[in-house]
Write an enzyme that holds these catalytic residues in place. Structure first.
Site, PDB file in Angstrom:
ATOM      1  N   SER A 145       0.802  -1.223   0.000  1.00 21.92           N
ATOM      2  CA  SER A 145       0.000   0.000   0.000  1.00 21.92           C
ATOM      3  C   SER A 145       0.836   1.276   0.000  1.00 21.92           C
ATOM      4  O   SER A 145       0.307   2.354  -0.290  1.00 21.92           O
ATOM      5  CB  SER A 145      -0.947   0.012   1.203  1.00 21.92           C
ATOM      6  OG  SER A 145      -0.237  -0.135   2.424  1.00 21.92           O
TER       7      SER A 145
ATOM      8  N   HIS B  88      -0.031   6.638   5.501  1.00 27.83           N
ATOM      9  CA  HIS B  88       0.436   6.264   4.170  1.00 27.83           C
ATOM     10  C   HIS B  88       0.871   7.530   3.429  1.00 27.83           C
ATOM     11  O   HIS B  88       0.648   8.642   3.899  1.00 27.83           O
ATOM     12  CB  HIS B  88      -0.678   5.556   3.392  1.00 27.83           C
ATOM     13  CG  HIS B  88      -0.841   4.115   3.766  1.00 27.83           C
ATOM     14  ND1 HIS B  88      -1.487   3.727   4.922  1.00 27.83           N
ATOM     15  CD2 HIS B  88      -0.431   2.968   3.162  1.00 27.83           C
ATOM     16  CE1 HIS B  88      -1.480   2.412   5.009  1.00 27.83           C
ATOM     17  NE2 HIS B  88      -0.846   1.924   3.952  1.00 27.83           N
TER      18      HIS B  88
END
Length: 306
Positions: free
Chosen positions: A81, A288
């Site tokens: 991810s 992220h």
């Protein structure tokens, strides 16, 4: 950006791939860079200093071809991810790939097809299946020029570390990643024998041993919190990828060092990684790469396109 190219023949040294560099697992980073950044940060009212790393200028790529140069594509991407950079919309799709992740930004900037096989939640053991799927789809083959690979965050339980949980057996986790990456390189080479393989480290959530878990009200900056465990885990992940690149004859892009200073503690729209989902518009997914982080990765990786 730090790039270390190795001869493909270096893969014959994989027998020693479980070895680790002596001493502190963070010894590859400057002994002064973390404290210098934190010291500057503590001198300002917001509580943290920001060093804005300038990415590769996309305008310099104006001479790149706007047409695909091969029927199976020039660039193929494998990762988790941190490459797929999922946003809310992406979470409804298989493998959770954002339309704003670095492979799509790089493809748009260069006109070179970038086949994105990154997958949210992937571990290193998943690589072989993804490589086989890419080959069967006709997107990894003799015409492939460059393959990017970055994996290990989930093997090292990074998302547990960001929640403040302990992560044990770092050496054992490293050995698993190195074994699986070596097998993946063999599979990539068998499918695309002329491809250049590029591995990369991860963007840093930490600046030194400090992290900012949400954007603050003062200019989008919050006070840093000491978190040596998270910093150690992130350094271990990145070092593992550096070792994997060296052992398998791949090039290595040290994104962690290149982005040093643009962490969760940088202001909104300058930070390359977000902390908690604090509602700021730059967040794709909590913990992220942000939109700026995805752009920075594209800027760093485009020069590696063969």
């Amino acid at each position: 950006m730090s790039t270390h190219s190795r001869s493909r023949s270096a893969r014959t040294t994989r027998r020693s791939r479980h070895s680790s560099p002596p001493g502190d697992s963070r010894q590859h980073r400057s002994a002064t860079s973390g404290p210098r950044l934190i010291t500057r940060g503590l001198l300002v009212a917001t509580g943290v200093g920001v060093i804005s790393a300038t990415g590769f200028a996309l305008a310099a790529m104006s001479g790149a071809s706007s047409e695909p140069s091969g029927p199976t594509g020039d660039v193929v991407v494998f990762g988790d991810s941190y490459y797929s950079s999922p946003d809310d919309a992406a979470l409804t799709r298989p493998c959770a790939q954002s339309d704003q992740n670095w492979p799509r930004l790089a493809a748009a900037a260069t006109g070179i097809p970038v086949h994105d096989w990154s997958c949210g939640g992937a571990i290193s053991a998943d690589l072989i299946a993804r490589i086989a799927e890419a080959k069967d789809a006709g997107e990894l083959g003799a015409a492939t020029r460059t393959v990017f690979l970055s994996i290990g965050g989930n093997d090292f339980a990074h998302q547990s570390a960001v929640r403040g949980e302990a992560v044990d057996d770092l050496e054992g986790r490293r050995a698993t990643v190195l074994d699986n990456v070596a097998a993946a390189v063999d599979a990539i080479t068998a499918a695309a024998p002329d491809a250049k393989i590029v591995m990369s480290s991860y963007l840093p959530a930490t600046v030194g041993p400090y992290v900012c878990r949400s954007a603050g009200a003062n200019g989008g900056v919050s006070l840093p919190v000491y978190d040596q465990t998270l910093d150690t885990v992130e350094a271990y992940i990145s070092e593992t990828l550096s070792i994997a690149a060296e052992q398998n004859g791949a090039s290595f892009v040290d994104i962690r060092s290149a982005a040093d200073g643009n962490s969760t503690c940088s202001p909104v729209w300058q930070r390359y990684v977000s902390g908690e989902d604090d509602g700021a518009a730059d967040v794709l997914m909590a913990w992220h790469p942000t939109q700026a982080g995805a752009q920075f990765m594209a800027d760093q990786f485009i020069p590696e396109f063969a």
